[in-house]
Design a protein around this motif. Structure first.
Motif: not given
Length: 247
Positions: A210, A214, A218, A220, A222, A226-232
């Protein structure tokens, strides 16, 4: 229809086999090197169709033609960069860019012609590839798991990320430390598949689940697992990221 695949990357050959099964093709054999291909073609009936990776573990596939007079229709497969693909712009050369997609596979099969019909263009292709700097991309990483070494192919990698002065690759289930910086990885990975969205993440397009807006213009991202850290996606890379998605 009898098919032979010459491919030294197991995930790639298995994926191709699965797609060809949908066309009701019979896989006669899968070969992994120039040497094994020469030996096989010298003693076996040639197939109705040949899928041939250009860059094999022990050399370029053209060495096979120097040793064996192959008459089968050929579909070349390659992970060469987009700028290098101009070498394939010949009327009767049928080729597929990795990662292979089913619509392109069908089109390549339809275009494939017998070797003797495109012999002149085949030698022109060989010369073009040998006379230019070909960008071949990293296809696997060796990671340490306890006392063992595990090979992970790039197709199975969702992303690369840096954390606490270390670089990791992430599969669908685990993260592994690798001995490489993100800046170097960006040059080693296929840019059609991987993109560095910020200073900490390089992501695989096929792993994107997804994308949402942001703050500060920016995006974001998904990923599937992987979901440990936000990927921006950084503002500086947002435009290039959108262009990459539209390729």
């Amino acid at each position: 229809m009898r098919v032979v695949i010459i491919e030294d990357e197991l995930p790639s050959s298995r994926k191709l086999e699965r797609m060809l099964s949908d066309f009701n093709y019979e896989i006669t054999t899968t070969l992994v090197s120039v040497k094994s291909a020469i030996k096989w073609f010298k003693t076996q009936p040639h197939p109705d169709l040949l899928f041939l990776d250009i860059q094999l573990s022990d050399g370029l596939c053209f060495e096979i033609f120097s040793a064996v007079d192959i008459k089968s229709p050929i579909v070349f497969t390659t992970a060469f960069s987009e700028y290098s693909i101009k070498a394939f712009d010949y009327n009767s050369i049928s080729y597929l860019l990795k990662p292979i997609q089913k619509p392109q596979l069908k089109k390549a099969i339809e275009k494939a012609k017998t070797f003797h019909d495109n012999e002149k263009e085949l030698f022109a292709l060989k010369a073009a590839l040998e006379n230019q700097k070909i960008a071949s991309y990293k296809t696997k990483f060796a990671v340490k798991v306890g006392k063992k070494i595990k090979l992970i192919h790039t197709e199975a990698i969702e992303c690369f990320f840096s954390l606490d002065n270390a670089t990791y690759l992430r599969t669908d289930t685990s993260s592994y430390i690798i001995n490489s910086a993100l800046t170097l990885l960006e040059e080693e990975l296929n840019p059609d598949v991987f993109f560095q969205v910020n200073r900490k993440f390089i992501i695989n397009m096929t792993a994107i689940k997804n994308i949402v807006s942001y703050t500060n213009n920016r995006l974001k991202v998904t990923l599937n697992n992987y979901s440990e850290l936000d990927i921006i996606v950084s503002r500086e890379r947002t435009k290039a990221f959108k262009e990459w998605l539209d390729k």
